[in-house]
Design a protein around this motif. Structure first.
Motif, PDB file in Angstrom:
ATOM      1  N   LEU A 153       0.851  -1.191   0.000  1.00 24.72           N
ATOM      2  CA  LEU A 153       0.000   0.000   0.000  1.00 24.72           C
ATOM      3  C   LEU A 153       0.882   1.234   0.000  1.00 24.72           C
ATOM      4  N   VAL A 154       0.698   2.097  -0.993  1.00 27.99           N
ATOM      5  CA  VAL A 154       1.486   3.318  -1.103  1.00 27.99           C
ATOM      6  C   VAL A 154       0.556   4.493  -1.384  1.00 27.99           C
ATOM      7  N   GLN A 155       1.124   5.689  -1.257  1.00 32.94           N
ATOM      8  CA  GLN A 155       0.389   6.911  -1.559  1.00 32.94           C
ATOM      9  C   GLN A 155       0.622   7.301  -3.015  1.00 32.94           C
ATOM     10  N   ALA A 156      -0.301   8.055  -3.565  1.00 32.91           N
ATOM     11  CA  ALA A 156      -0.123   8.583  -4.919  1.00 32.91           C
ATOM     12  C   ALA A 156       1.179   9.382  -4.983  1.00 32.91           C
ATOM     13  N   GLY A 157       1.928   9.164  -6.059  1.00 29.99           N
ATOM     14  CA  GLY A 157       3.207   9.832  -6.223  1.00 29.99           C
ATOM     15  C   GLY A 157       4.390   9.033  -5.737  1.00 29.99           C
ATOM     16  N   ASP A 158       4.137   7.990  -4.966  1.00 32.49           N
ATOM     17  CA  ASP A 158       5.220   7.162  -4.423  1.00 32.49           C
ATOM     18  C   ASP A 158       5.784   6.218  -5.482  1.00 32.49           C
ATOM     19  N   SER A 159       6.860   5.549  -5.093  1.00 34.52           N
ATOM     20  CA  SER A 159       7.502   4.547  -5.944  1.00 34.52           C
ATOM     21  C   SER A 159       7.472   3.189  -5.255  1.00 34.52           C
ATOM     22  N   LEU A 160       7.598   2.145  -6.065  1.00 33.97           N
ATOM     23  CA  LEU A 160       7.593   0.779  -5.547  1.00 33.97           C
ATOM     24  C   LEU A 160       8.342  -0.082  -6.545  1.00 33.97           C
ATOM     25  N   ARG A 161       9.052  -1.090  -6.048  1.00 37.53           N
ATOM     26  CA  ARG A 161       9.741  -1.999  -6.952  1.00 37.53           C
ATOM     27  C   ARG A 161       9.222  -3.416  -6.745  1.00 37.53           C
ATOM     28  N   LEU A 162       8.751  -4.011  -7.819  1.00 42.75           N
ATOM     29  CA  LEU A 162       8.311  -5.395  -7.796  1.00 42.75           C
ATOM     30  C   LEU A 162       9.444  -6.295  -8.282  1.00 42.75           C
ATOM     31  N   SER A 163       9.481  -7.498  -7.738  1.00 42.24           N
ATOM     32  CA  SER A 163      10.487  -8.481  -8.134  1.00 42.24           C
ATOM     33  C   SER A 163       9.803  -9.735  -8.651  1.00 42.24           C
ATOM     34  N   CYS A 164      10.424 -10.355  -9.624  1.00 46.01           N
ATOM     35  CA  CYS A 164       9.952 -11.632 -10.163  1.00 46.01           C
ATOM     36  C   CYS A 164      11.156 -12.569 -10.169  1.00 46.01           C
ATOM     37  N   ALA A 165      11.226 -13.419  -9.161  1.00 45.55           N
ATOM     38  CA  ALA A 165      12.339 -14.362  -9.040  1.00 45.55           C
ATOM     39  C   ALA A 165      12.001 -15.647  -9.778  1.00 45.55           C
ATOM     40  N   ALA A 166      12.922 -16.098 -10.608  1.00 42.61           N
ATOM     41  CA  ALA A 166      12.687 -17.288 -11.427  1.00 42.61           C
ATOM     42  C   ALA A 166      13.514 -18.466 -10.939  1.00 42.61           C
ATOM     43  N   SER A 167      12.969 -19.644 -11.119  1.00 42.35           N
ATOM     44  CA  SER A 167      13.703 -20.884 -10.895  1.00 42.35           C
ATOM     45  C   SER A 167      13.310 -21.859 -11.998  1.00 42.35           C
ATOM     46  N   GLY A 168      14.201 -22.778 -12.296  1.00 43.75           N
ATOM     47  CA  GLY A 168      13.941 -23.722 -13.368  1.00 43.75           C
ATOM     48  C   GLY A 168      14.375 -23.227 -14.735  1.00 43.75           C
ATOM     49  N   ALA A 169      14.797 -21.985 -14.815  1.00 39.74           N
ATOM     50  CA  ALA A 169      15.330 -21.383 -16.041  1.00 39.74           C
ATOM     51  C   ALA A 169      16.055 -20.110 -15.641  1.00 39.74           C
ATOM     52  N   THR A 170      16.949 -19.678 -16.484  1.00 43.39           N
ATOM     53  CA  THR A 170      17.615 -18.404 -16.226  1.00 43.39           C
ATOM     54  C   THR A 170      16.846 -17.296 -16.932  1.00 43.39           C
ATOM     55  N   VAL A 171      16.723 -16.155 -16.299  1.00 46.52           N
ATOM     56  CA  VAL A 171      15.923 -15.068 -16.861  1.00 46.52           C
ATOM     57  C   VAL A 171      16.522 -14.551 -18.160  1.00 46.52           C
ATOM     58  N   ARG A 172      17.805 -14.789 -18.370  1.00 45.50           N
ATOM     59  CA  ARG A 172      18.435 -14.371 -19.622  1.00 45.50           C
ATOM     60  C   ARG A 172      17.855 -15.138 -20.810  1.00 45.50           C
ATOM     61  N   ASP A 173      17.399 -16.352 -20.543  1.00 38.63           N
ATOM     62  CA  ASP A 173      16.944 -17.241 -21.621  1.00 38.63           C
ATOM     63  C   ASP A 173      15.442 -17.185 -21.884  1.00 38.63           C
ATOM     64  N   VAL A 174      14.726 -16.394 -21.120  1.00 36.82           N
ATOM     65  CA  VAL A 174      13.277 -16.300 -21.309  1.00 36.82           C
ATOM     66  C   VAL A 174      12.856 -14.851 -21.480  1.00 36.82           C
ATOM     67  N   SER A 175      11.725 -14.666 -22.117  1.00 30.88           N
ATOM     68  CA  SER A 175      11.086 -13.356 -22.155  1.00 30.88           C
ATOM     69  C   SER A 175      10.152 -13.262 -20.945  1.00 30.88           C
ATOM     70  N   VAL A 176      10.170 -12.135 -20.283  1.00 29.18           N
ATOM     71  CA  VAL A 176       9.354 -11.951 -19.087  1.00 29.18           C
ATOM     72  C   VAL A 176       8.456 -10.739 -19.260  1.00 29.18           C
ATOM     73  N   GLY A 177       7.221 -10.908 -18.899  1.00 28.32           N
ATOM     74  CA  GLY A 177       6.269  -9.807 -18.955  1.00 28.32           C
ATOM     75  C   GLY A 177       5.645  -9.550 -17.597  1.00 28.32           C
ATOM     76  N   TRP A 178       5.309  -8.304 -17.362  1.00 21.95           N
ATOM     77  CA  TRP A 178       4.508  -7.934 -16.203  1.00 21.95           C
ATOM     78  C   TRP A 178       3.109  -7.567 -16.705  1.00 21.95           C
ATOM     79  N   PHE A 179       2.123  -8.114 -16.048  1.00 23.22           N
ATOM     80  CA  PHE A 179       0.733  -7.830 -16.347  1.00 23.22           C
ATOM     81  C   PHE A 179       0.046  -7.392 -15.055  1.00 23.22           C
ATOM     82  N   ARG A 180      -1.086  -6.768 -15.185  1.00 15.76           N
ATOM     83  CA  ARG A 180      -1.838  -6.394 -13.990  1.00 15.76           C
ATOM     84  C   ARG A 180      -3.331  -6.585 -14.248  1.00 15.76           C
ATOM     85  N   GLN A 181      -4.020  -6.823 -13.157  1.00 16.58           N
ATOM     86  CA  GLN A 181      -5.466  -7.009 -13.248  1.00 16.58           C
ATOM     87  C   GLN A 181      -6.130  -6.261 -12.107  1.00 16.58           C
ATOM     88  N   ALA A 182      -6.868  -5.240 -12.468  1.00 15.76           N
ATOM     89  CA  ALA A 182      -7.635  -4.492 -11.486  1.00 15.76           C
ATOM     90  C   ALA A 182      -8.967  -5.195 -11.249  1.00 15.76           C
TER      91      ALA A 182
END
Length: 125
Positions: free
Chosen positions: A10-39
């Protein structure tokens, strides 16, 4: 491939936040990764994507200039740095991965084979 999304909160308008996506079973260099959101009550939408091997980075118009996607090969993690957050950014954020995505497929959620569990971002006004 297993993905673990984290960093929401939970943040205020104007704030910043960093999301992380940790992978296992493959290296992130070898895959394409997307961020999606659902309101609440809305379709899942593309936010940002990074193709494998540095082939390209993509953003939706709604986040361009405010969000930055990046990859840390050593940590095997993809990040989504979000700044200037506003209430319209409130959603559950998911990371997803696929092998061999072409540029025109990066924004299409149906082209991703692996999904993380989602992390909730709430932006108050």
């Amino acid at each position: 491939v297993q993905l673990q999304a984290s960093g929401g909160g939970l943040v205020q308008a104007g704030d910043s936040l960093r999301l992380s996506c940790a992978a296992s079973g493959a290296t992130v260099r070898d895959v394409s990764v997307g961020w999606f959101r659902q309101a609440l009550g809305k379709e899942r939408e593309f936010v940002a994507g990074i193709r494998r091997y540095g082939l390209g980075i993509y953003y939706s118009d709604s986040v361009k200039g405010r969000f930055t996607i990046s990859r840390d090969n050593a940590a095997n993690t993809v990040y989504l740095q979000m700044s200037s957050l506003n209430p319209d950014d409130t959603a559950v954020y998911y990371c997803a991965a696929a092998f061999g995505l072409i540029a025109s497929s990066v924004t299409n959620k149906d082209q991703y084979d692996y999904w993380g569990q989602g992390t909730l971002v709430t932006v108050s006004s």
